[in-house]
Scaffold this motif. Structure first.
Motif, PDB file in Angstrom:
ATOM      1  N   PRO A 260       0.842  -1.208   0.000  1.00  0.00           N
ATOM      2  CA  PRO A 260       0.000   0.000   0.000  1.00  0.00           C
ATOM      3  C   PRO A 260       0.875   1.254   0.000  1.00  0.00           C
ATOM      4  CG  PRO A 260      -0.761  -1.564   1.658  1.00  0.00           C
ATOM      5  CD  PRO A 260       0.556  -2.075   1.161  1.00  0.00           C
ATOM      6  N   ASN A 261       0.450   2.261  -0.739  1.00  0.00           N
ATOM      7  CA  ASN A 261       1.249   3.474  -0.870  1.00  0.00           C
ATOM      8  C   ASN A 261       1.639   4.075   0.470  1.00  0.00           C
ATOM      9  OD1 ASN A 261       1.052   3.289  -3.638  1.00  0.00           O
ATOM     10  ND2 ASN A 261      -0.682   4.698  -3.786  1.00  0.00           N
ATOM     11  N   LYS A 262       0.671   4.174   1.370  1.00  0.00           N
ATOM     12  CA  LYS A 262       0.932   4.836   2.648  1.00  0.00           C
ATOM     13  C   LYS A 262       1.875   4.014   3.531  1.00  0.00           C
ATOM     14  CE  LYS A 262      -1.476   8.690   2.465  1.00  0.00           C
ATOM     15  NZ  LYS A 262      -0.877  10.025   2.701  1.00  0.00           N
ATOM     16  N   MET A 263       1.782   2.702   3.466  1.00  0.00           N
ATOM     17  CA  MET A 263       2.733   1.874   4.215  1.00  0.00           C
ATOM     18  C   MET A 263       4.136   1.997   3.628  1.00  0.00           C
ATOM     19  SD  MET A 263       0.631  -1.585   5.225  1.00  0.00           S
ATOM     20  CE  MET A 263       1.975  -2.199   6.248  1.00  0.00           C
ATOM     21  N   TRP A 264       4.198   2.065   2.308  1.00  0.00           N
ATOM     22  CA  TRP A 264       5.490   2.209   1.629  1.00  0.00           C
ATOM     23  C   TRP A 264       6.174   3.513   2.042  1.00  0.00           C
ATOM     24  CZ3 TRP A 264       8.824  -0.536  -1.184  1.00  0.00           C
ATOM     25  CH2 TRP A 264       9.731   0.117  -2.013  1.00  0.00           C
ATOM     26  N   SER A 265       5.378   4.547   2.348  1.00  0.00           N
ATOM     27  CA  SER A 265       5.945   5.845   2.700  1.00  0.00           C
ATOM     28  C   SER A 265       6.702   5.817   4.026  1.00  0.00           C
ATOM     29  CB  SER A 265       4.843   6.904   2.755  1.00  0.00           C
ATOM     30  OG  SER A 265       4.006   6.717   3.882  1.00  0.00           O
ATOM     31  N   VAL A 266       6.412   4.835   4.899  1.00  0.00           N
ATOM     32  CA  VAL A 266       7.111   4.754   6.190  1.00  0.00           C
ATOM     33  C   VAL A 266       7.919   3.469   6.335  1.00  0.00           C
ATOM     34  CG1 VAL A 266       5.416   6.222   7.345  1.00  0.00           C
ATOM     35  CG2 VAL A 266       5.101   3.739   7.376  1.00  0.00           C
ATOM     36  N   ASP A 267       7.834   2.574   5.360  1.00  0.00           N
ATOM     37  CA  ASP A 267       8.524   1.280   5.458  1.00  0.00           C
ATOM     38  C   ASP A 267       8.803   0.756   4.062  1.00  0.00           C
ATOM     39  OD1 ASP A 267       9.424  -1.287   5.924  1.00  0.00           O
ATOM     40  OD2 ASP A 267       7.488  -2.070   6.571  1.00  0.00           O
ATOM     41  N   THR A 268      10.058   0.792   3.647  1.00  0.00           N
ATOM     42  CA  THR A 268      10.415   0.308   2.310  1.00  0.00           C
ATOM     43  C   THR A 268      11.176  -1.020   2.360  1.00  0.00           C
ATOM     44  OG1 THR A 268      12.444   1.636   2.341  1.00  0.00           O
ATOM     45  CG2 THR A 268      10.487   2.640   1.349  1.00  0.00           C
ATOM     46  N   GLU A 269      11.156  -1.688   3.517  1.00  0.00           N
ATOM     47  CA  GLU A 269      11.875  -2.963   3.660  1.00  0.00           C
ATOM     48  C   GLU A 269      11.017  -4.144   3.208  1.00  0.00           C
ATOM     49  OE1 GLU A 269      15.113  -3.708   4.754  1.00  0.00           O
ATOM     50  OE2 GLU A 269      15.351  -1.580   4.313  1.00  0.00           O
ATOM     51  N   TRP A 270      10.486  -4.055   2.005  1.00  0.00           N
ATOM     52  CA  TRP A 270       9.654  -5.116   1.450  1.00  0.00           C
ATOM     53  C   TRP A 270      10.469  -5.976   0.492  1.00  0.00           C
ATOM     54  CZ3 TRP A 270       4.407  -5.814   2.684  1.00  0.00           C
ATOM     55  CH2 TRP A 270       3.830  -4.803   3.471  1.00  0.00           C
ATOM     56  N   PHE A 271       9.992  -7.201   0.294  1.00  0.00           N
ATOM     57  CA  PHE A 271      10.638  -8.139  -0.624  1.00  0.00           C
ATOM     58  C   PHE A 271       9.567  -8.813  -1.466  1.00  0.00           C
ATOM     59  CE2 PHE A 271      13.281  -7.656   3.060  1.00  0.00           C
ATOM     60  CZ  PHE A 271      14.561  -7.531   2.545  1.00  0.00           C
ATOM     61  N   ARG A 272       9.947  -9.200  -2.670  1.00  0.00           N
ATOM     62  CA  ARG A 272       8.991  -9.867  -3.544  1.00  0.00           C
ATOM     63  C   ARG A 272       9.485 -11.270  -3.874  1.00  0.00           C
ATOM     64  NH1 ARG A 272      12.165  -7.411  -7.876  1.00  0.00           N
ATOM     65  NH2 ARG A 272      12.184  -8.850  -9.656  1.00  0.00           N
ATOM     66  N   LEU A 273       8.546 -12.145  -4.171  1.00  0.00           N
ATOM     67  CA  LEU A 273       8.857 -13.482  -4.668  1.00  0.00           C
ATOM     68  C   LEU A 273       8.117 -13.649  -5.978  1.00  0.00           C
ATOM     69  CD1 LEU A 273      10.265 -16.217  -3.909  1.00  0.00           C
ATOM     70  CD2 LEU A 273       8.000 -16.974  -3.142  1.00  0.00           C
ATOM     71  N   ASP A 274       8.835 -13.673  -7.084  1.00  0.00           N
ATOM     72  CA  ASP A 274       8.214 -13.803  -8.396  1.00  0.00           C
ATOM     73  C   ASP A 274       7.787 -15.250  -8.636  1.00  0.00           C
ATOM     74  OD1 ASP A 274       8.708 -11.116  -8.832  1.00  0.00           O
ATOM     75  OD2 ASP A 274      10.583 -11.463  -9.920  1.00  0.00           O
ATOM     76  N   LEU A 275       6.628 -15.417  -9.257  1.00  0.00           N
ATOM     77  CA  LEU A 275       6.066 -16.745  -9.497  1.00  0.00           C
ATOM     78  C   LEU A 275       6.022 -17.044 -10.990  1.00  0.00           C
ATOM     79  CD1 LEU A 275       3.020 -16.682  -7.010  1.00  0.00           C
ATOM     80  CD2 LEU A 275       5.429 -17.226  -6.552  1.00  0.00           C
ATOM     81  N   THR A 276       6.202 -18.308 -11.314  1.00  0.00           N
ATOM     82  CA  THR A 276       6.049 -18.748 -12.706  1.00  0.00           C
ATOM     83  C   THR A 276       4.567 -18.925 -13.023  1.00  0.00           C
ATOM     84  OG1 THR A 276       6.098 -21.103 -12.170  1.00  0.00           O
ATOM     85  CG2 THR A 276       8.232 -20.002 -12.507  1.00  0.00           C
ATOM     86  N   GLY A 277       4.275 -19.111 -14.301  1.00  0.00           N
ATOM     87  CA  GLY A 277       2.890 -19.339 -14.701  1.00  0.00           C
ATOM     88  C   GLY A 277       2.285 -20.559 -14.032  1.00  0.00           C
ATOM     89  N   ASP A 278       3.052 -21.643 -13.938  1.00  0.00           N
ATOM     90  CA  ASP A 278       2.559 -22.859 -13.294  1.00  0.00           C
ATOM     91  C   ASP A 278       2.310 -22.629 -11.799  1.00  0.00           C
ATOM     92  OD1 ASP A 278       2.589 -24.260 -15.651  1.00  0.00           O
ATOM     93  OD2 ASP A 278       4.514 -25.251 -15.266  1.00  0.00           O
ATOM     94  N   GLU A 279       3.189 -21.870 -11.161  1.00  0.00           N
ATOM     95  CA  GLU A 279       3.017 -21.610  -9.734  1.00  0.00           C
ATOM     96  C   GLU A 279       1.794 -20.742  -9.473  1.00  0.00           C
ATOM     97  OE1 GLU A 279       7.798 -21.887  -8.624  1.00  0.00           O
ATOM     98  OE2 GLU A 279       6.867 -19.949  -9.111  1.00  0.00           O
ATOM     99  N   ILE A 280       1.552 -19.782 -10.356  1.00  0.00           N
ATOM    100  CA  ILE A 280       0.351 -18.945 -10.233  1.00  0.00           C
ATOM    101  C   ILE A 280      -0.901 -19.811 -10.382  1.00  0.00           C
ATOM    102  CG2 ILE A 280      -0.961 -17.071 -11.300  1.00  0.00           C
ATOM    103  CD1 ILE A 280       1.760 -15.860 -12.150  1.00  0.00           C
ATOM    104  N   ALA A 281      -0.879 -20.725 -11.352  1.00  0.00           N
ATOM    105  CA  ALA A 281      -2.045 -21.598 -11.581  1.00  0.00           C
ATOM    106  C   ALA A 281      -2.294 -22.500 -10.382  1.00  0.00           C
ATOM    107  CB  ALA A 281      -1.825 -22.424 -12.840  1.00  0.00           C
ATOM    108  N   ARG A 282      -1.240 -23.048  -9.793  1.00  0.00           N
ATOM    109  CA  ARG A 282      -1.422 -23.903  -8.611  1.00  0.00           C
ATOM    110  C   ARG A 282      -1.926 -23.097  -7.420  1.00  0.00           C
ATOM    111  NH1 ARG A 282       2.978 -26.931 -10.912  1.00  0.00           N
ATOM    112  NH2 ARG A 282       4.522 -25.515  -9.988  1.00  0.00           N
ATOM    113  N   LYS A 283      -1.463 -21.870  -7.291  1.00  0.00           N
ATOM    114  CA  LYS A 283      -1.979 -21.030  -6.207  1.00  0.00           C
ATOM    115  C   LYS A 283      -3.464 -20.759  -6.405  1.00  0.00           C
ATOM    116  CE  LYS A 283      -1.278 -16.761  -3.609  1.00  0.00           C
ATOM    117  NZ  LYS A 283      -0.323 -15.712  -3.204  1.00  0.00           N
ATOM    118  N   GLU A 284      -3.869 -20.505  -7.622  1.00  0.00           N
ATOM    119  CA  GLU A 284      -5.289 -20.285  -7.903  1.00  0.00           C
ATOM    120  C   GLU A 284      -6.105 -21.526  -7.556  1.00  0.00           C
ATOM    121  OE1 GLU A 284      -8.240 -19.410 -11.719  1.00  0.00           O
ATOM    122  OE2 GLU A 284      -6.107 -18.865 -11.829  1.00  0.00           O
TER     123      GLU A 284
END
Length: 476
Positions: A260-284
């Motif tokens: 969220p924009n407002k959370m990002w304004s006070v905390d930028t220590e975020w990390f992402r985990l990119d998913l493949t197409g197959d992983e997205i489908a299994r999550k769904e």
């Protein structure tokens, strides 16, 4: 030319409406993050992953992709469900077609959601013996954290009407609905399996079970680390509930999941985990296993099926010593080097419509320090001057040298000196407590909330862990 006359005010109107409902202008201090602002995490090198979820489905929404990648790397995965989500009234009404559900109906809903969890996780490679159901009360975690700590005073679920788990699948059938038992179960699981990566709910999640479980997990880890300094797991937090997250709240699997924009304004220590197409489908597919929730929450649940998952890394603070300053003005607090003592927790400003319109209901920051008088100074700062229509509460959980837990709180209302335990001066709400009264704690958890008798809680600063002195860290 006429076309431009229409476009210009329409654009301004869009900006104005968006600002009212939580969007922020793209200033350097607070702009919308993009995916490449957020570094990617890797699971290489980890051996044991433990995921804590408040309800049956949160483990999928927050970390189904993480589970898949861990499974592919041969990492041992354990999933811990704090509650069975048996207090969701509307889903129970829909599932069992009763206008007035009985306690047994809520228990049946809990049984159903346990089975949905096992089915969902099986699709991701997690076996039933790797899943632990603690069976604590849905929507009751704050009561265990604040009011029902002792086993002598257990909490009773208003849904199942029980004060202990009524479920066959329960990790510790002897536990009652008390904070010390929930803490003991979490600590037991961590000590038994020794995960080197722990994933848990974000402290700033607005759902009470989420921020409550977040506090319990961190407390359990810090207690273990105090007695076993060699144990240093990585901690990552996932966010589920905020009015401005995720955006948009609908099925867009090709979209990025961003803070969220407002959370990002006070905390930028975020990390992402990119998913493949197959992983997205299994999550769904795993998300769709929660059939009991889809009737009412389909769009919300599927809004977490995205190109990536998102994790934050909240850190505990260290209590600094004040050498100079006015107790009621944390902006004047200086340490022994003459440097300003910063806030231990910044809170997003103007992030919801009520807070944007009423500055007296909008927290800015929380400050804590050890005073020259051997007191704990605790102050919460508002964006505007305190207003008598609101009750302001400072909250504190203290852990002493014997690991005993004590709770303290101080309330205040502007213009009500006889009512006040907290002191209020302009936009500052403060209290001071002798460290001896707190039994000289080594660890504190602190928070603040503002509420109105009609509207309930309007803003709450996320519970922040603070060490009164640095924990010993192993050099190995």
């Amino acid at each position: 030319m006429a076309h431009k006359k229409i476009l210009i005010p329409a654009s301004l109107l869009v900006v104005f409406v968006a600002s009212l409902f939580g969007a922020v202008l793209l200033t350097p201090e607070s702009r919308s993050p993009i995916l490449f602002d957020i570094p990617e995490i890797s699971l290489v090198g980890y051996q044991r992953l433990m995921i804590f979820a408040p309800h049956c489905d949160d483990e999928i929404l927050g970390s189904a992709g993480l589970i898949q990648k861990a499974h592919q790397l041969g990492i041992d995965v354990r999933v811990v469900l704090e509650t069975n989500g048996d207090g969701y009234l509307f889903a129970t009404l829909e599932e069992f077609r009763r206008i007035y559900p009985r306690p047994g109906d809520f228990i049946r809903m809990g049984d159903l959601r346990q089975q949905e969890t096992l089915k969902a996780l099986q699709q991701l490679g997690v076996k039933s013996h790797q899943v632990f159901f603690l069976g604590y009360p849905d929507r009751g975690t704050p009561q265990l954290w604040l009011q029902h700590w002792s086993r002598e005073n257990p909490y009773t679920s208003p849904y199942t009407r029980t004060s202990r788990s009524p479920y066959h699948l329960t990790f510790n059938s002897a536990a009652v609905y008390a904070g010390e038992d929930l803490l003991g179960d979490i600590r037991s699981l961590i000590e038994t399996y020794q995960p080197d990566l722990i994933v848990y709910p974000h402290p700033a999640d607005v759902h009470p079970d989420h921020w409550g479980l977040s506090a319990f997990v961190r407390l359990a880890v810090y207690l273990i680390q105090r007695h076993t300094p060699d144990y240093q797991p990585a901690l990552l937090a996932y966010l589920i509930h905020r009015p401005d997250f995720p955006y948009p709240k609908r099925y867009v699997p090709e979209a990025d999941l961003l803070p969220p924009n407002k959370m990002w304004s006070v905390d930028t220590e975020w990390f992402r985990l990119d998913l493949t197409g197959d992983e997205i489908a299994r999550k769904e597919n795993a998300t769709l296993a929660y059939q009991s929730q889809l009737g009412l929450l389909r769009n919300f649940l599927l809004s977490f099926v995205r190109r990536n998952e998102l994790f934050d890394r909240p850190e505990a603070g260290i209590l600094e010593v004040v050498s100079f300053g006015d107790r009621m003005q944390p902006g004047t607090w200086l340490n022994s080097l003459g440097e300003p003592i910063p806030a231990i927790k910044q809170d997003p400003q103007g992030d919801f419509i009520t807070r944007r319109l009423v500055p007296a209901s909008d927290w800015v920051a929380l400050y804590a320090a050890h005073s020259p008088q051997d007191e704990l100074w605790l102050c919460a700062e508002l964006r505007g001057r305190a207003n008598g229509m609101f009750t302001y509460t400072l909250r504190l959980l203290a852990v002493d040298e014997n690991d005993q837990i004590a709770h303290y709180s101080a309330q205040g209302r502007a213009g009500r000196a006889s009512f006040n335990q907290a002191e209020i001066q302009q936009n500052q709400v403060c209290t001071h407590i002798a460290m001896d009264t707190l039994n000289r704690p080594w660890l504190l958890f602190v928070s603040a909330d503002v509420r109105n008798g009609t509207l309930g809680i309007l803003d709450q600063i996320a519970w922040q862990a603070v060490f009164t002195f640095p924990l010993e860290v192993s050099s190995h």
